[in-house]
Design a protein around this motif. Structure first.
Motif, short mmCIF file in Angstrom:
data_model
loop_
_atom_site.label_atom_id
_atom_site.label_comp_id
_atom_site.label_asym_id
_atom_site.label_seq_id
_atom_site.Cartn_x
_atom_site.Cartn_y
_atom_site.Cartn_z
N MET A 178 0.83 -1.19 0.00
CA MET A 178 0.00 0.00 0.00
C MET A 178 0.87 1.25 0.00
SD MET A 178 -3.35 -0.58 0.21
CE MET A 178 -4.37 0.39 1.25
N ALA A 179 0.46 2.20 -0.83
CA ALA A 179 1.17 3.48 -0.87
C ALA A 179 0.89 4.24 0.42
CB ALA A 179 0.70 4.29 -2.08
N ASN A 180 1.91 4.88 0.96
CA ASN A 180 1.74 5.77 2.10
C ASN A 180 1.39 7.13 1.55
OD1 ASN A 180 2.35 3.88 4.13
ND2 ASN A 180 4.53 4.14 3.74
N VAL A 181 0.20 7.61 1.89
CA VAL A 181 -0.30 8.86 1.33
C VAL A 181 -0.66 9.81 2.46
CG1 VAL A 181 -2.16 9.89 -0.05
CG2 VAL A 181 -1.12 7.73 -0.76
N THR A 182 -0.34 11.09 2.24
CA THR A 182 -0.73 12.13 3.18
C THR A 182 -1.57 13.18 2.46
OG1 THR A 182 1.31 13.37 2.74
CG2 THR A 182 1.34 11.86 4.61
N PHE A 183 -2.39 13.87 3.25
CA PHE A 183 -3.17 15.00 2.77
C PHE A 183 -2.86 16.16 3.69
CE2 PHE A 183 -7.04 17.61 2.69
CZ PHE A 183 -7.13 17.86 1.34
N LYS A 184 -2.24 17.20 3.13
CA LYS A 184 -1.76 18.33 3.93
C LYS A 184 -0.85 17.83 5.05
CE LYS A 184 -5.51 21.36 2.66
NZ LYS A 184 -6.60 22.23 3.07
N GLU A 185 0.02 16.88 4.68
CA GLU A 185 1.04 16.30 5.53
C GLU A 185 0.52 15.41 6.65
OE1 GLU A 185 3.92 19.28 6.68
OE2 GLU A 185 4.07 20.03 4.63
N THR A 206 -5.97 7.15 5.08
CA THR A 206 -6.17 5.74 4.78
C THR A 206 -6.83 5.60 3.42
OG1 THR A 206 -6.53 5.37 7.14
CG2 THR A 206 -7.19 3.59 5.63
N LEU A 207 -6.20 4.84 2.53
CA LEU A 207 -6.80 4.59 1.22
C LEU A 207 -7.50 3.24 1.24
CD1 LEU A 207 -4.07 5.76 -1.32
CD2 LEU A 207 -5.92 7.07 -0.26
N LEU A 237 -8.14 4.08 -4.20
CA LEU A 237 -7.96 5.53 -4.13
C LEU A 237 -8.90 6.27 -3.18
CD1 LEU A 237 -7.51 6.08 -7.94
CD2 LEU A 237 -5.78 6.50 -6.18
N VAL A 238 -9.80 5.58 -2.50
CA VAL A 238 -10.77 6.27 -1.66
C VAL A 238 -10.10 6.68 -0.35
CG1 VAL A 238 -12.97 6.11 -0.43
CG2 VAL A 238 -12.69 4.97 -2.66
N ILE A 239 -10.04 7.98 -0.11
CA ILE A 239 -9.53 8.50 1.17
C ILE A 239 -10.67 8.36 2.17
CG2 ILE A 239 -8.62 10.49 2.41
CD1 ILE A 239 -7.58 11.56 -0.29
N GLU A 240 -10.55 7.38 3.06
CA GLU A 240 -11.63 7.07 3.99
C GLU A 240 -12.04 8.26 4.84
OE1 GLU A 240 -10.60 3.58 6.24
OE2 GLU A 240 -11.05 2.26 4.55
N GLU A 241 -11.06 9.03 5.29
CA GLU A 241 -11.35 10.15 6.20
C GLU A 241 -12.11 11.29 5.52
OE1 GLU A 241 -7.58 8.10 7.57
OE2 GLU A 241 -8.42 8.70 5.66
N THR A 276 -0.08 -0.04 -17.55
CA THR A 276 1.32 0.10 -17.97
C THR A 276 2.05 1.20 -17.21
OG1 THR A 276 0.79 1.62 -19.77
CG2 THR A 276 0.78 -0.74 -20.29
N TYR A 277 1.32 2.03 -16.48
CA TYR A 277 1.94 3.10 -15.69
C TYR A 277 1.02 3.40 -14.52
CZ TYR A 277 3.81 7.65 -14.35
OH TYR A 277 4.37 8.69 -13.65
N VAL A 278 1.63 3.60 -13.35
CA VAL A 278 0.88 3.94 -12.14
C VAL A 278 1.67 4.98 -11.36
CG1 VAL A 278 0.04 3.09 -9.91
CG2 VAL A 278 -0.07 1.61 -11.91
N GLU A 279 0.96 5.98 -10.88
CA GLU A 279 1.55 6.91 -9.90
C GLU A 279 0.50 7.24 -8.86
OE1 GLU A 279 3.62 11.30 -9.31
OE2 GLU A 279 2.76 10.80 -11.26
N TYR A 280 0.71 6.75 -7.64
CA TYR A 280 -0.07 7.17 -6.49
C TYR A 280 0.73 8.31 -5.86
CZ TYR A 280 -2.90 2.90 -6.76
OH TYR A 280 -3.76 1.90 -7.17
N VAL A 281 0.24 9.52 -5.92
CA VAL A 281 0.99 10.67 -5.42
C VAL A 281 1.03 10.61 -3.90
CG1 VAL A 281 1.13 13.20 -5.40
CG2 VAL A 281 0.34 12.01 -7.45
N SER A 282 2.22 10.68 -3.33
CA SER A 282 2.38 10.46 -1.89
C SER A 282 1.78 11.60 -1.05
CB SER A 282 3.84 10.25 -1.53
OG SER A 282 4.61 11.37 -1.89
#
Length: 166
Positions: free
Chosen positions: A1-8, A12-13, A119-123, A141-147
């Motif tokens: 799972m990608a580690n993702v932040t929103f405004k640092e 949870t995706l 991609l669903v941000i649960e919060e 063929t290409y994926v980018e989950y923006v951290s």
């Protein structure tokens, strides 16, 4: 799972994240006229899927405008921008901004796309920023989950992947 932040702050995706080489799952989203659109509607084409949290924010606007401008330069590539915004808000924004070269689609109804692509941000009940290139055989063929959700995607890498996909 990608580690993702929103405004640092960590978020949870929900859903299954995809990687290069995975089969892209079919999904259903809504067009601005409330008609259903599926990935399978564009079988045989390369699809660049640009995912934004909300079309009414600065980075999301810039991302959508950029891919709208690039769409005319790409052969046999369909660009889809997907957010959880209401279709009515998307239609209003596209009309005001002159967005005509790409499809802007809503995952608001049941988050089918967001769940299938992880991609669903649960919060927040929004989609996390990401890019996918799906080839004409429905392989990713290409994926980018923006951290960091407030950051830009790698436009050049995504466009190059779309040009090289078949």
């Amino acid at each position: 799972m990608a580690n993702v932040t929103f405004k640092e702050k960590p978020v949870t995706l929900a859903g299954n994240q995809l990687g290069e080489g995975d089969q892209a799952p079919d999904f259903t989203v809504l067009a601005n006229d409330l008609s259903e659109v599926k990935l399978s509607d564009s079988n045989g084409k390369v699809r660049l899927i640009s995912v934004v949290p909300s079309i009414d924010t600065g980075v999301c606007e810039q991302q959508t405008r950029r891919f709208n401008e690039e769409a005319a330069k790409l052969d046999n590539v369909e660009i889809l921008t997907i957010s959880a915004d209401l279709p009515f808000a998307q239609r209003r924004w596209c009309a005001a901004e002159g967005i005509e070269n790409i499809q802007v689609l809503s995952d608001h109804r049941d988050l089918d796309f967001g769940k299938k692509f992880g991609l669903v941000i649960e919060e927040l009940r929004l989609l996390s920023r990401a890019i996918f290139v799906v080839d004409s055989n429905d392989k990713v063929t290409y994926v980018e989950y923006v951290s960091e959700v407030t950051n830009h995607v790698d436009y050049e890498a995504a466009l190059e992947a779309a040009r090289n996909a078949q």
